[in-house]
Design a protein around this motif. Sequence first.
Motif, PDB file in Angstrom:
ATOM      1  N   GLU A  37      31.640   7.284 -10.081  1.00 11.28           N
ATOM      2  CA  GLU A  37      31.598   6.677  -8.754  1.00 11.28           C
ATOM      3  C   GLU A  37      30.235   6.038  -8.557  1.00 11.28           C
ATOM      4  O   GLU A  37      29.218   6.717  -8.638  1.00 11.28           O
ATOM      5  CB  GLU A  37      31.844   7.726  -7.668  1.00 11.28           C
ATOM      6  CG  GLU A  37      31.761   7.099  -6.279  1.00 11.28           C
ATOM      7  CD  GLU A  37      32.095   8.066  -5.158  1.00 11.28           C
ATOM      8  OE1 GLU A  37      32.605   9.174  -5.439  1.00 11.28           O
ATOM      9  OE2 GLU A  37      31.845   7.699  -3.995  1.00 11.28           O
ATOM     10  N   GLY A  38      30.231   4.730  -8.311  1.00 14.39           N
ATOM     11  CA  GLY A  38      28.960   4.033  -8.123  1.00 14.39           C
ATOM     12  C   GLY A  38      28.749   3.560  -6.704  1.00 14.39           C
ATOM     13  O   GLY A  38      27.629   3.240  -6.313  1.00 14.39           O
ATOM     14  N   CYS A  39      29.822   3.467  -5.928  1.00 13.06           N
ATOM     15  CA  CYS A  39      29.640   2.950  -4.564  1.00 13.06           C
ATOM     16  C   CYS A  39      30.598   3.567  -3.569  1.00 13.06           C
ATOM     17  O   CYS A  39      30.300   3.607  -2.386  1.00 13.06           O
ATOM     18  CB  CYS A  39      29.790   1.427  -4.552  1.00 13.06           C
ATOM     19  SG  CYS A  39      31.478   0.861  -4.815  1.00 13.06           S
ATOM     20  N   GLY A  40      31.753   3.993  -4.029  1.00 13.10           N
ATOM     21  CA  GLY A  40      32.728   4.572  -3.108  1.00 13.10           C
ATOM     22  C   GLY A  40      33.326   3.563  -2.147  1.00 13.10           C
ATOM     23  O   GLY A  40      33.945   3.944  -1.156  1.00 13.10           O
ATOM     24  N   ALA A  41      33.150   2.301  -2.420  1.00 10.25           N
ATOM     25  CA  ALA A  41      33.581   1.291  -1.451  1.00 10.25           C
ATOM     26  C   ALA A  41      34.265   0.088  -2.099  1.00 10.25           C
ATOM     27  O   ALA A  41      34.389  -0.963  -1.489  1.00 10.25           O
ATOM     28  CB  ALA A  41      32.371   0.817  -0.657  1.00 10.25           C
ATOM     29  N   GLY A  42      34.679   0.249  -3.345  1.00 12.63           N
ATOM     30  CA  GLY A  42      35.413  -0.840  -3.977  1.00 12.63           C
ATOM     31  C   GLY A  42      34.549  -1.994  -4.441  1.00 12.63           C
ATOM     32  O   GLY A  42      35.057  -3.096  -4.659  1.00 12.63           O
ATOM     33  N   GLU A  43      33.263  -1.760  -4.613  1.00 10.37           N
ATOM     34  CA  GLU A  43      32.383  -2.881  -4.928  1.00 10.37           C
ATOM     35  C   GLU A  43      31.783  -2.870  -6.325  1.00 10.37           C
ATOM     36  O   GLU A  43      31.164  -3.850  -6.728  1.00 10.37           O
ATOM     37  CB  GLU A  43      31.243  -2.924  -3.898  1.00 10.37           C
ATOM     38  CG  GLU A  43      31.700  -3.492  -2.576  1.00 10.37           C
ATOM     39  CD  GLU A  43      30.889  -3.002  -1.402  1.00 10.37           C
ATOM     40  OE1 GLU A  43      29.987  -2.173  -1.611  1.00 10.37           O
ATOM     41  OE2 GLU A  43      31.179  -3.422  -0.273  1.00 10.37           O
ATOM     42  N   CYS A  44      31.930  -1.776  -7.070  1.00 12.77           N
ATOM     43  CA  CYS A  44      31.227  -1.726  -8.353  1.00 12.77           C
ATOM     44  C   CYS A  44      32.126  -1.567  -9.569  1.00 12.77           C
ATOM     45  O   CYS A  44      31.723  -1.872 -10.683  1.00 12.77           O
ATOM     46  CB  CYS A  44      30.190  -0.606  -8.341  1.00 12.77           C
ATOM     47  SG  CYS A  44      30.874   1.047  -8.511  1.00 12.77           S
ATOM     48  N   GLY A  45      33.317  -1.040  -9.398  1.00  7.43           N
ATOM     49  CA  GLY A  45      34.243  -0.912 -10.522  1.00  7.43           C
ATOM     50  C   GLY A  45      34.022   0.295 -11.413  1.00  7.43           C
ATOM     51  O   GLY A  45      34.776   0.521 -12.360  1.00  7.43           O
ATOM     52  N   ALA A  46      33.015   1.112 -11.116  1.00 12.74           N
ATOM     53  CA  ALA A  46      32.729   2.258 -11.990  1.00 12.74           C
ATOM     54  C   ALA A  46      33.880   3.266 -12.009  1.00 12.74           C
ATOM     55  O   ALA A  46      34.043   4.015 -12.967  1.00 12.74           O
ATOM     56  CB  ALA A  46      31.440   2.947 -11.547  1.00 12.74           C
ATOM     57  N   CYS A  47      34.659   3.275 -10.961  1.00 10.05           N
ATOM     58  CA  CYS A  47      35.724   4.272 -10.816  1.00 10.05           C
ATOM     59  C   CYS A  47      37.059   3.753 -11.315  1.00 10.05           C
ATOM     60  O   CYS A  47      38.101   4.348 -11.023  1.00 10.05           O
ATOM     61  CB  CYS A  47      35.846   4.651  -9.347  1.00 10.05           C
ATOM     62  SG  CYS A  47      36.367   3.222  -8.360  1.00 10.05           S
ATOM     63  N   THR A  48      37.046   2.649 -12.056  1.00 11.19           N
ATOM     64  CA  THR A  48      38.296   2.031 -12.513  1.00 11.19           C
ATOM     65  C   THR A  48      39.146   2.994 -13.329  1.00 11.19           C
ATOM     66  O   THR A  48      38.647   3.688 -14.220  1.00 11.19           O
ATOM     67  CB  THR A  48      37.961   0.786 -13.370  1.00 11.19           C
ATOM     68  OG1 THR A  48      37.215  -0.122 -12.574  1.00 11.19           O
ATOM     69  CG2 THR A  48      39.230   0.106 -13.886  1.00 11.19           C
ATOM     70  N   SER A  58      39.730   3.888  -8.237  1.00  5.25           N
ATOM     71  CA  SER A  58      40.155   5.213  -7.799  1.00  5.25           C
ATOM     72  C   SER A  58      39.387   5.694  -6.573  1.00  5.25           C
ATOM     73  O   SER A  58      39.794   6.660  -5.939  1.00  5.25           O
ATOM     74  CB  SER A  58      40.042   6.223  -8.943  1.00  5.25           C
ATOM     75  OG  SER A  58      38.697   6.379  -9.334  1.00  5.25           O
ATOM     76  N   CYS A  59      38.282   5.013  -6.221  1.00  4.84           N
ATOM     77  CA  CYS A  59      37.588   5.416  -4.995  1.00  4.84           C
ATOM     78  C   CYS A  59      38.320   4.917  -3.757  1.00  4.84           C
ATOM     79  O   CYS A  59      38.043   5.368  -2.655  1.00  4.84           O
ATOM     80  CB  CYS A  59      36.139   4.923  -4.987  1.00  4.84           C
ATOM     81  SG  CYS A  59      35.933   3.168  -4.692  1.00  4.84           S
ATOM     82  N   LEU A  60      39.226   3.968  -3.954  1.00  5.77           N
ATOM     83  CA  LEU A  60      39.970   3.436  -2.811  1.00  5.77           C
ATOM     84  C   LEU A  60      41.395   3.978  -2.754  1.00  5.77           C
ATOM     85  O   LEU A  60      42.172   3.591  -1.893  1.00  5.77           O
ATOM     86  CB  LEU A  60      40.016   1.900  -2.877  1.00  5.77           C
ATOM     87  CG  LEU A  60      38.678   1.168  -2.811  1.00  5.77           C
ATOM     88  CD1 LEU A  60      38.892  -0.346  -2.836  1.00  5.77           C
ATOM     89  CD2 LEU A  60      37.897   1.566  -1.568  1.00  5.77           C
TER      90      LEU A  60
HETATM   91  S1  FES Z   1      33.057   3.616  -6.962  1.00  8.29           S
HETATM   92 FE1  FES Z   1      32.462   1.563  -6.823  1.00  8.29          FE
HETATM   93  S2  FES Z   1      34.374   0.569  -6.807  1.00  8.29           S
HETATM   94 FE2  FES Z   1      34.914   2.620  -6.744  1.00  8.29          FE
END
Ligand code: FES
Lengths: 159, 765
Positions: A37-48, A58-60
């Motif tokens: 998880e890099g942002c928790g807001a759909g902006e970084c893609g780390a949680c793909t 997956s954070c969304l």
């Molecule tokens: S944690 Fe950054 S897009 Fe999901």
Amino acid sequence: MTVQFNLNGRRIALDVDPDRRAVDILREELGLTGTKEGCGAGECGACTILVDGVNRLSCLMLAAQLSGREITTIEGLSREGGTHPLPEAFVKHGAVQCGFCTPGMILGAAALLQENPAPTRDEIRRGISGNLCRCTGYQKIVDAVAEAARAIQEGEPSS
Amino acid sequence: MTTRPPKIGRDFLRPDAPAKAAGVEKYAVDHYGENLLWAGVRRAGVPHGLIRRVDAAAARSLPGVRAVLTGGDVPGTNRQGIVHKDQPVLCDAKVRYAGDPVALVLAADRETLRRALALIEVDIAPLPGVFTIDDALNHDAPRLHEDHPGGNALLQATIEAGDGAKALAECDVVVTETFTVPIQAHAFLETENGIARREEDGRIVIIVSTQAPFRDRWEVSHALGLPMDGIRVIAPYLGGGFGGKDGATVQCLLALAAMHADGRWVKMWWDREESFQAGYKRHAARLHYHLGAKADGTLHALHCRVYYDTGAYAHLGGEVMALGMEHAGGPYRIPHTRIEGWCLYTNNPVAGAMRGFGVMQVSFAFESMMDILAARLRLDPLEIRRKNALRVGDRNSAGVLMTSSTGIGACLDAIADHPLWKDRAVWKAAAGPNKRRGVGLAAVFNAMGYGRGLPDTAVAKLEITPTGRFVVYSGVADMGQGNATAFVQIAGAALNQEEGMIDLVQPDTDRTLPSGSAAASRTTYTYGNALIRACQDMRRRILGRASMLLLVDRLEDLGLLPGRVRHPATGREIPLAMLAATLTTPERFCVYQYLMPVVPDPPATGKAFKIGFPHLLFSYGCHLALVEADELTGETTVRDYLAVTEAGRILNPQTSVQQVQGAIAQGIGYALHEDLQVEGGIVQTDDLGKYIIPTALDLPDIRAVFAQAYEETGPFGMKGLGEVASNGPLPAIANALADAGAARIFRSPLTPERVLASLQQGPGM
Ligand code: FES
Ligand code: FES
């Protein structure tokens, strides 16, 4: 509520709060910390992750949205003891520095190659543009994805 | 994995990459622990004020809340800080920026934590704020730290060389300009986090995303009044650092929480917004320059005044500015200089270390000035740089004699010979409709190591296990830059062993030895030098034991081969596994401390700097940016980019290119978009939708090449190159825009609005 889904090829049923985020279920309940998880807001893609083969954040997603789906996380990408060309190409091409973006990046690239098995460099850049990397400048990632695409295509006839 | 011993100078694949790519590497943030408690901080939310009351009654009574702590609950000094201890763990009386912590909550789960934090009532009587450099310079401004003798100037310093500013009068031409740069955020993907627990014996263990585990232990000890040996800090691989994890973030808070958690693990993980609000930042700065030259382009005198906004606490602010000042004249010979600096407290977020530590700011100024001067004198911008480039035997603009590898000339020569430079006119002429093209240069440098006054040292520890494997105990964190890779490569090459025989232990204050911070482009140089000596000792020890076992009476007659020792004359061999089994525990370890050399006779200037001035070793770079600007939108695209770097011998081309490309990516972000906006002390750009870092679509392929060089003091001839390349992009792109016919831009980032306005204004100087 009980949520049932296929996770990395295994059927699982979990008793969870349906409002919990999918990323938390994976990391905290299932111990699959390869999903970052890099942002928790759909902006970084780390949680793909891959949901029915499509890259999703997956954070969304909520736990309930996993229900009945085929979920692939980074831990499940190289299944059945084999290796997947993408992680291998990332290692070989130096596409990994801190590596925190890498699992999401690889899954994003896997989804891209499903859709477009022979992307140009520009198409690769476009395809991974939702996955942020702060370390690499992306060039070696593009190199790696291009090589993995070639490897998958060459491997295709035998599979 | 290769099956032969690694070779220096050849690509060596990162041993950490497979586990990272498979998602199995455990970063600090991947540690949870049984029966976990979550800790979080209530922040001031106002930039300056006196705490009247913190009422946590409602939060405390929420089911699932384990404890709520405030300033009065902090044992010890309740002060942290690397050079000045001025930053509270939890504020007790006053808050100095909106991110200041006023209460710490421990809760059973994240949801309860969130609710409890919201229930805390904080009553702060606001004080007038200090938000700009001009505010801070105003003598009537409220003081952030009443007991600081310099008022709101954390540090005021001067570097002078030759005849100083007076020599401007002897110049044929003097150019005078002012430059302004914004705050940059590190925006590493793994935000600040850690996990801590009090063990049964009372010791506190902290697993944390940190660049400086040994210093963290000292910070926690001081701030919380705990004995140093009562604290253990473990630093797994970081998900990025870039300077932002060089200093206490969660460490003291977590240790404090662990003291109230009854032996349970406590986790703290700042979310992205908290990272933007409360994490360390790159300094905003304003830079006034007067640069004078002779008619033929020979630089003669420099006078500059630089102002760095250091935010609410000292952290590394003075040291950042000091390094900026040391680099203020560029990689050039300027006989007469006067460089004055003010590092100013404000009620903005705390500024500290970030890759290119103070140097990125001045690089914009001095490399813009070089182009302005070249235009004024009608000289070629490459030629004026070549004419003035530092060589061994020169003094730099801080008055320091250059005695070791000084390769800026070679970098400039490589650009001169490159087709991108030679054919630039053709490329520029090929701009499409409504596009303007320009080509810009930047010559940059970056010091390596801590500088005088702060011993730059590392203690390598190497083990041969009873089964004949090797373990390198790294004392320096790997935030992604790849020093762990370098250590395996160096040990493999020095011991002539295959990579698969070498394990690497990441920093752990119980198991590895103090080796300084992952900072200052120093990690491979300093630890690598220590490691090579430890390997030499180990080799001698192994051969010594083999001499006994094989009855060979001269060590020179034995060879250390992969997995075995051989006596070539007779062909007899002994496997390392068999040999190691005969060693006692103390014999299996080799420890070596390396201390980096320093400038032997520092110039009598910069006396205000207590530590970190001057530096002995620098890496160099020359960058060429090919830039296209849209006349209708002002959108600037970097079409091609060439970076030539001199960093001694390149040990591992692949990881070296990684560093250069990554630094340039951050530099292009800094040049074009990144601007942490703070209004009235509150960060406005607090997510990755508002604070824009480059995506794969925003960057060109970057050509990273290296000038051949050898640094005599470096491990296998290398120098650090983690930072130098970050200094090039902003000035190179600004120069390219001017070359494209835009009016010169003195304020970064070079946003579409600014570029559009300057395109419309047309060419200036
Ligand atoms: S944690 Fe950054 S897009 Fe999901
Ligand atoms: S490798 Fe660090 S964020 Fe991509």
